[in-house]
Design an enzyme around this catalytic site. Structure first.
Site, short mmCIF file in Angstrom:
data_model
loop_
_atom_site.label_atom_id
_atom_site.label_comp_id
_atom_site.label_asym_id
_atom_site.label_seq_id
_atom_site.Cartn_x
_atom_site.Cartn_y
_atom_site.Cartn_z
N GLY A 1 0.77 -1.23 0.00
CA GLY A 1 0.00 0.00 0.00
C GLY A 1 0.81 1.29 0.00
N ARG B 1 -14.85 -18.42 -8.55
CA ARG B 1 -14.33 -17.11 -8.98
C ARG B 1 -15.49 -16.18 -9.35
NH1 ARG B 1 -9.35 -15.36 -7.55
NH2 ARG B 1 -9.19 -13.34 -8.52
N HIS C 1 1.22 1.01 -13.30
CA HIS C 1 2.04 -0.14 -13.68
C HIS C 1 3.51 0.27 -13.59
CE1 HIS C 1 3.00 -3.97 -15.47
NE2 HIS C 1 3.89 -3.32 -16.22
N GLU D 1 -10.27 -3.54 -21.69
CA GLU D 1 -10.48 -5.00 -21.65
C GLU D 1 -9.16 -5.78 -21.66
OE1 GLU D 1 -11.60 -2.97 -24.15
OE2 GLU D 1 -13.47 -2.53 -23.09
N GLU E 1 6.21 6.21 -9.41
CA GLU E 1 4.85 5.82 -9.02
C GLU E 1 4.20 6.77 -8.03
OE1 GLU E 1 4.12 1.64 -8.22
OE2 GLU E 1 6.09 1.15 -9.00
C1 GAR Z 1 3.55 -1.25 -7.28
O1 GAR Z 1 4.88 -1.26 -7.72
C2 GAR Z 1 2.60 -1.25 -8.46
O2 GAR Z 1 3.07 -0.49 -9.53
C3 GAR Z 1 2.57 -2.71 -8.81
O3 GAR Z 1 2.49 -3.36 -7.55
C4 GAR Z 1 3.20 -2.57 -6.59
C5 GAR Z 1 2.31 -2.36 -5.38
O4 GAR Z 1 3.01 -1.71 -4.34
N1 GAR Z 1 1.45 -3.02 -9.66
C6 GAR Z 1 1.53 -3.90 -10.67
O5 GAR Z 1 2.52 -4.56 -10.91
C7 GAR Z 1 0.25 -4.03 -11.50
N2 GAR Z 1 0.51 -4.75 -12.71
P1 GAR Z 1 2.23 -0.97 -3.15
O6 GAR Z 1 1.23 -1.97 -2.58
O7 GAR Z 1 3.33 -0.66 -2.15
O8 GAR Z 1 1.56 0.26 -3.70
#
Ligand code: GAR
Length: 208
Positions: free
Chosen positions: A12, A66, A110, A148, A181
């Site tokens: 998170g 699911r 991402h 999608e 990010e």
């Molecule tokens: C982050 O690096 C996010 O970009 C990645 O998961 C991590 C979550 O970290 N998401 C993906 O790979 C989606 N394809 P966080 O829980 O510390 O935010």
């Protein structure tokens, strides 16, 4: 006021970046209505609760199929009547029904420069392992609308990050989070909350 649902599966840190940005004014006109996790043990749930935000878990383990899980998840999400769904490290395949319902109202972060190192099987640390394996000198992060496909929706923001000699996947992941990010996800939410993001012919146009 844009009402957000933030969907999480793990630590998170991106949720934290959103909460901090709302707190310090980098995001205006938005508030988090709910944090939803598919994983009971996600530390993200603790982060949400400590900030006084409703934080709930809907686990596939509690459903016999699911389909049942997908329905329960969508029902829960719908009950909060949010304007924007933010996938912040949500590592669950989004069912077609939910994508349809939240079309142009769901965004994802991402950890690469899409279209590199994305699609099925590329998530979390695996993305950085693949970038190091390929030997790219620049990677980064992308915020995009969810469509999608897997990681194929219209791109809202991207931020490049340098790969350094001797990087481990963990070191690179940390740098991508810190330099990309945690900046572009709040920035994208702020742009949407302030009516500056438009879609034209499947591409995002940002208003200055
Ligand atoms: C982050 O690096 C996010 O970009 C990645 O998961 C991590 C979550 O970290 N998401 C993906 O790979 C989606 N394809 P966080 O829980 O510390 O935010």
């Amino acid at each position: 006021m844009l009402k957000l649902a933030v969907l999480v599966s793990g630590g998170g840190t991106n949720l934290q970046a959103i909460m901090d940005s709302i707190e310090d004014g980098r995001i205006t006109n938005a508030r988090i209505e709910v944090v939803i996790s598919n994983n009971k043990n996600a530390y993200a749930l603790e982060r949400g609760k400590s900030a006084g935000i409703e934080s709930v878990c809907i686990s596939p383990k509690d459903y016999s199929s699911r389909e049942e899980f997908n329905l329960a998840f969508l029902e829960k999400l719908d009950s909060y009547q949010v304007d924007l769904v933010v996938l912040a490290g949500f590592l669950v395949v989004i069912p077609a029904m939910m994508i349809e319902k939240y079309k142009n109202r769901m965004i994802n972060i991402h950890p690469s420069l899409i279209p590199s190192f994305c699609g099925k099987g590329y998530y979390g640390l695996k993305v950085h392992e693949a970038a190091l394996e390929k030997g790219v000198k620049v990677t980064g992060a992308t915020v995009h609308f969810v469509d999608e496909g897997t990681d194929t929706g219209p791109i809202i923001l991207q931020q490049p990050v340098a790969v350094k000699q001797g990087d481990t996947p963990e070191a690179l992941q940390r740098r991508v989070m810190e330099q990309a990010e945690w900046k572009i996800l709040p920035e994208a939410i702020n742009l949407i909350a302030n009516g500056k993001v438009f879609l034209e012919d499947g591409h995002v146009i940002l208003q200055a």
